[in-house]
Design a protein around this motif. Structure first.
Motif, mmCIF file in Angstrom:
data_model
loop_
_atom_site.group_PDB
_atom_site.id
_atom_site.type_symbol
_atom_site.label_atom_id
_atom_site.label_comp_id
_atom_site.label_asym_id
_atom_site.label_seq_id
_atom_site.Cartn_x
_atom_site.Cartn_y
_atom_site.Cartn_z
ATOM 1 N N SER A 109 -13.129 -0.670 2.187
ATOM 2 C CA SER A 109 -12.403 -1.657 1.386
ATOM 3 C C SER A 109 -12.491 -3.011 2.086
ATOM 4 O O SER A 109 -13.122 -3.117 3.153
ATOM 5 C CB SER A 109 -10.932 -1.251 1.196
ATOM 6 O OG SER A 109 -10.271 -1.242 2.449
ATOM 7 N N GLU B 293 -5.557 -0.651 0.923
ATOM 8 C CA GLU B 293 -6.097 -0.562 -0.441
ATOM 9 C C GLU B 293 -6.378 0.877 -0.860
ATOM 10 O O GLU B 293 -6.867 1.101 -1.969
ATOM 11 C CB GLU B 293 -7.374 -1.407 -0.549
ATOM 12 C CG GLU B 293 -7.074 -2.895 -0.451
ATOM 13 C CD GLU B 293 -8.313 -3.757 -0.564
ATOM 14 O OE1 GLU B 293 -8.323 -4.699 -1.382
ATOM 15 O OE2 GLU B 293 -9.281 -3.500 0.176
ATOM 16 N N LYS C 87 -8.059 3.673 1.043
ATOM 17 C CA LYS C 87 -9.306 4.358 1.419
ATOM 18 C C LYS C 87 -9.047 5.824 1.754
ATOM 19 O O LYS C 87 -9.717 6.723 1.246
ATOM 20 C CB LYS C 87 -9.942 3.667 2.628
ATOM 21 C CG LYS C 87 -10.262 2.196 2.439
ATOM 22 C CD LYS C 87 -10.965 1.623 3.629
ATOM 23 C CE LYS C 87 -10.326 1.948 4.956
ATOM 24 N NZ LYS C 87 -8.902 1.563 5.053
ATOM 25 N N TYR D 99 -16.386 1.238 -2.752
ATOM 26 C CA TYR D 99 -15.597 0.106 -2.243
ATOM 27 C C TYR D 99 -14.263 0.080 -2.977
ATOM 28 O O TYR D 99 -14.204 -0.091 -4.192
ATOM 29 C CB TYR D 99 -16.372 -1.194 -2.484
ATOM 30 C CG TYR D 99 -15.938 -2.347 -1.614
ATOM 31 C CD1 TYR D 99 -16.589 -2.609 -0.422
ATOM 32 C CD2 TYR D 99 -14.878 -3.175 -1.982
ATOM 33 C CE1 TYR D 99 -16.221 -3.668 0.391
ATOM 34 C CE2 TYR D 99 -14.486 -4.235 -1.182
ATOM 35 C CZ TYR D 99 -15.156 -4.477 0.009
ATOM 36 O OH TYR D 99 -14.781 -5.520 0.816
ATOM 37 N N THR E 273 -10.526 -1.118 -4.166
ATOM 38 C CA THR E 273 -9.628 -2.243 -4.443
ATOM 39 C C THR E 273 -8.314 -1.671 -4.948
ATOM 40 O O THR E 273 -8.267 -0.531 -5.420
ATOM 41 C CB THR E 273 -10.212 -3.192 -5.504
ATOM 42 O OG1 THR E 273 -10.394 -2.467 -6.727
ATOM 43 C CG2 THR E 273 -11.530 -3.795 -5.048
ATOM 44 N N THR F 216 -4.909 -6.447 -4.202
ATOM 45 C CA THR F 216 -6.152 -7.113 -3.795
ATOM 46 C C THR F 216 -6.238 -8.486 -4.439
ATOM 47 O O THR F 216 -6.138 -8.618 -5.662
ATOM 48 C CB THR F 216 -7.373 -6.271 -4.199
ATOM 49 O OG1 THR F 216 -7.256 -4.985 -3.609
ATOM 50 C CG2 THR F 216 -8.659 -6.950 -3.747
#
Length: 793
Positions: free
Chosen positions: A593, A598, A600, A732, A734, A739
């Protein structure tokens, strides 16, 4: 280059494309706040309407009349001194109607400076003409008109009352008709016989206001406006809580205006009559003076009629000239005869016998002389000049010639005297003729002055009679079309329809503005759609809903929203994985991230469980050795080697093999292998650059169907980028409402520079209201909550 520009233009057009449905849905999601705001605003409006004093509109229409439309003023219009160049403008008359003098008169006539109020449960009501008492003042009106005061009268019986200055002071008992001392003089309270019995026990507030203050207040509240452009019809309106009071004010204002205009016209008529009388006396004196001037002029010049006498002078001059010419002609004839007689050479020549100029003696002598000459000529033919008869004739001719000369001399003298007299008379006549134009000019000037004075005298006499008549026939300047009436038929304020409409508008506006400003300053993403707008060239696998409670890990054969969202991500990932041709580490998935928090580790654990639910061999590696969090999901697993051997120990101690660091865990019915992070090292970046990383990924990629690696945030530390070459795919993370949009530029840079292999995006922690492109659809097969109206269905 052109293709790149076209792509930029298309991207910009997409950025500025307005989606009405989405915009409306943003506010529809907050319908509870809108409903609450509407309930509050409508409730406050109801309370305000319930306890607001109603106001009524009284309106009247008048037409402003021109002076030329009034027969009484028409007589004065011809006087240049008093006539106006044009009619007064309507706007000017409106200002006159709203003048302070009119408004002061209204206050005095209607006694508006003394007001009576009775108190209700919420607000006071004015007793305009229904007051049971009357206040009488001992002091003069000039003092009362400049007084401002308040006091209370509580009626105790038909003969007594309590008096107090304000509600807090102790009351004093007085009898009706008794003098009450005040700061502005004594007052006497008298009852109205018909209504006093019905008001026993009531408290009445008496307010005394200054005349000037009330006049200014009326000026601001009275509305006067023309009905249309270039229209002489004027609308007069007034708003007040008491409709009868409003009507009286409007009608009295019109009446005051008409009285004022009538008085003004009467004053003008009186002043005009006085002015005309003074002018008549002056003009009469001038007229007498002009007549005297004419008499003196004719007497001094001895003329009665200059024109007729001028004609007589001209005739006399003509006759005199004829006589003068005749006398001069006769004198010329006599001179010719005299010259003929004096000529010796023509002694025996005949002379003209017709040149006697009318003298019979000369004519007879000349005729006799000519006859004798003829006889002598005849004798000379037969006899000589010495003939006695001829000599006798010569003597006779000489005597006649001498007599003739004597007569001619006498006639010549007489003619010369006559000619002198005629010439003198001619000069006198000509002098009079020459003086006639001047006399006539002077006489006409005097007569003209007399004529002007005479016509002005007659005109002023006529106007004096008209002015006298106008005093008894003056009409007002305003004609009433409609007397004051309640135009709306009820109160105009408060207007319930407008008030509730305004409450609805404000009730919707307040939450709308709140959420609008909130969205305007919102810099975070909220769902998949927001993320796709910010990053257009990276695939978004899906959204993970916001989960309440402690059930944050998917279960085997779970049908919850959380489990379904991960299944969708798994399906989308498999599709993307098939489309990408990755030679090495195709089954290795890095999870990273931008910043911490966020989700992960949360995603890595649940993704591993979701993949394991398909009976695949799944390995979860905790590669975030700086801040390991995988243990939070497996705290219920009691193993002796838990947390002792992990990735850190494997990288540090070459004696540790991969199998020793990997442990099998059963989480919610799914078995997965986990390589924990181990202890936090002092040099995590250098440790991740170890040569043992490649053998680790080579081996696990061969032994497992999926290898999920939980890595550190990419923007905060370089750990993930140090061994990103071992990733076949990168997810990835968010997080919705967390974010920032601006930090997503870091993800764009990573993708543009190919620093992370196969980047794909996931949005975590999405509110169900924003789930699925901003729509709350739910999941097929999930239990639905029944609403209030369909619980019985």
């Amino acid at each position: 280059m052109a293709l790149k520009q076209n792509n930029n233009l298309s991207n910009n057009s997409e950025d500025f494309n307005f989606n009405l449905k989405k915009t409306v849905s943003i506010y529809l999601k907050q319908w509870k706040w809108f409903a609450l705001s509407l309930i509050i605003c409508l409730g406050l409006t109801y309370i305000n309407l319930r306890y607001t004093t109603p106001e009524y509109l009284a309106q009247a229409k008048i037409i402003l009349l021109d002076d030329k439309e009034n027969s009484s003023a028409a007589a004065l219009k011809d006087l240049s001194l008093f006539s106006e160049g044009e009619d007064a403008m309507v706007e000017d008359e409106i200002q006159v109607i709203k003048s302070r003098s009119f408004l002061r008169n209204i206050v005095k006539r209607l006694n508006l400076n003394i007001r009576y109020y009775t108190k209700g449960r919420v607000y006071e009501s004015e007793l305009y003409k229904d007051s049971p008492i009357v206040i009488n003042f001992i002091e003069s009106d000039s003092i009362i008109n400049s007084t401002s005061s308040n006091f209370y009268i509580e009626i105790l019986s038909s003969s007594s009352f309590n008096y107090r200055i304000n509600e807090e002071t102790a009351p004093k008992k007085y009898a009706f008709g008794e003098t009450i001392p005040t700061s502005f003089g004594g007052i006497i309270v008298t009852p109205k016989n018909k209504s006093i019995e019905n008001n026993v026990g009531n408290s009445i507030r008496v307010n005394i206001a200054k005349i000037e203050y009330l006049a200014e207040s009326l000026k601001n509240r009275v509305s006067i406006s023309p009905s249309g452009k270039s229209s002489k019809v004027v609308t007069v309106s007034f708003v007040d809580p008491v409709i009868e009071k409003a009507k009286d004010i409007v009608n009295t204002l019109i009446d005051e205006y008409n009285k004022s205009t009538i008085q003004k016209k009467n004053n003008i008529s009186e002043n005009t009559a006085k002015f005309i009388d003074n002018r008549i006396r002056l003009v009469a004196k001038d007229l007498v003076s002009a007549d005297s001037s004419i008499v003196n002029f004719k007497t001094g010049n001895k003329v009665t009629d200059v024109a007729s006498e001028a004609g007589q002078f001209l005739n006399s001059s003509a006759v005199n000239e004829q006589q003068l010419d005749a006398a001069k002609m006769q004198l010329g004839q006599l001179n010719f005869m005299e010259s003929t007689l004096d000529d010796e050479t023509s002694m025996y020549s005949s002379i003209p016998s017709n040149l006697g100029s009318g003298d019979p003696a000369i004519s007879a002598l000349s005729t006799r002389y000519n006859q004798l000459l003829e006889r002598r000529k005849a004798l000379l033919k037969s006899a000589g000049e010495q003939n006695p008869i001829v000599l006798e004739l010569d003597q006779t001719l000489a005597d006649i010639r001498q007599n003739l000369q004597q007569s001619i001399n006498n006639s010549t003298k007489s003619l010369r005297i006559q000619i002198g007299s005629l010439e003198s008379q001619s000069r006198r006549i000509n002098s009079k003729i020459f003086s006639v134009p001047g006399q006539e000019r002077k006489l006409r000037s005097i007569e003209r002055t007399r004529g002007i004075k005479e016509s002005l005298y007659l005109y002023l006499l006529e106007k004096r009679e008209e002015a006298a008549i106008s005093l008894t026939a003056t009409s007002p300047s305003a004609k009433i079309i409609d007397e004051a009436y309640n135009k709306a038929g009820g109160p105009i304020s408060p207007n319930k329809q407008i008030a509730y409409a305004g409450a609805l508008f404000i009730g919707l506006l307040i939450p709308f503005m709140f959420f609008y400003v909130k969205n305007l300053f919102d810099t975070k993403i909220h769902n998949k759609e927001d993320l796709e707008k910010e990053i257009k060239r990276i695939t978004v696998l899906g959204e993970i809903p916001k989960i309440k409670g402690n059930n944050i890990l998917v279960k085997r054969n779970d049908r919850s929203i959380l489990s379904e969202s991960f299944r969708i991500i798994r399906t989308n990932f498999d599709y993307i994985k098939r489309t990408r041709k990755v030679e090495n580490y195709d089954n290795v998935i890095f999870v990273t991230s931008t910043i911490n928090g966020e989700g992960k580790s949360f995603f890595s654990m649940n993704m591993a469980l979701t993949l394991a639910n398909t009976d695949k061999r799944v390995l979860l590696i905790g590669a975030d050795i700086r801040n390991p969090k995988l243990l939070m999901g497996i705290n219920n697993q009691k193993k002796n080697n838990e947390g002792k051997v992990g990735l850190t120990e494997y990288l540090v101690d070459k004696s540790v093999i991969v199998g020793e660091a990997i442990n099998t865990y059963e989480v919610n019915g799914n078995k997965i292998d986990i390589l924990l992070s181990g202890k936090v090292p002092p040099n995590p970046a250098e440790l991740l650059m170890s040569d043992r990383m490649k053998p680790l990924f080579d081996k696990v990629s061969e032994q497992y169907d999926y290898v999920i690696v939980d890595t550190a945030p990419s923007m905060l530390v370089t750990d993930t980028l140090l061994f990103s070459q071992y990733a076949g795919h990168t997810i990835y993370m968010t997080r919705a409402d967390y974010t920032e949009k601006r930090i997503l530029n870091f993800a764009k840079e990573l993708h543009a520079e190919n620093k992370l292999n196969g980047m794909m995006l996931v949005v975590n922690d999405v509110k169900q209201a924003n789930f699925g492109y901003g729509a709350k659809y739910g999941y097929y097969g999930a239990k639905k909550k029944k609403g209030f109206f369909n619980k019985r269905a």
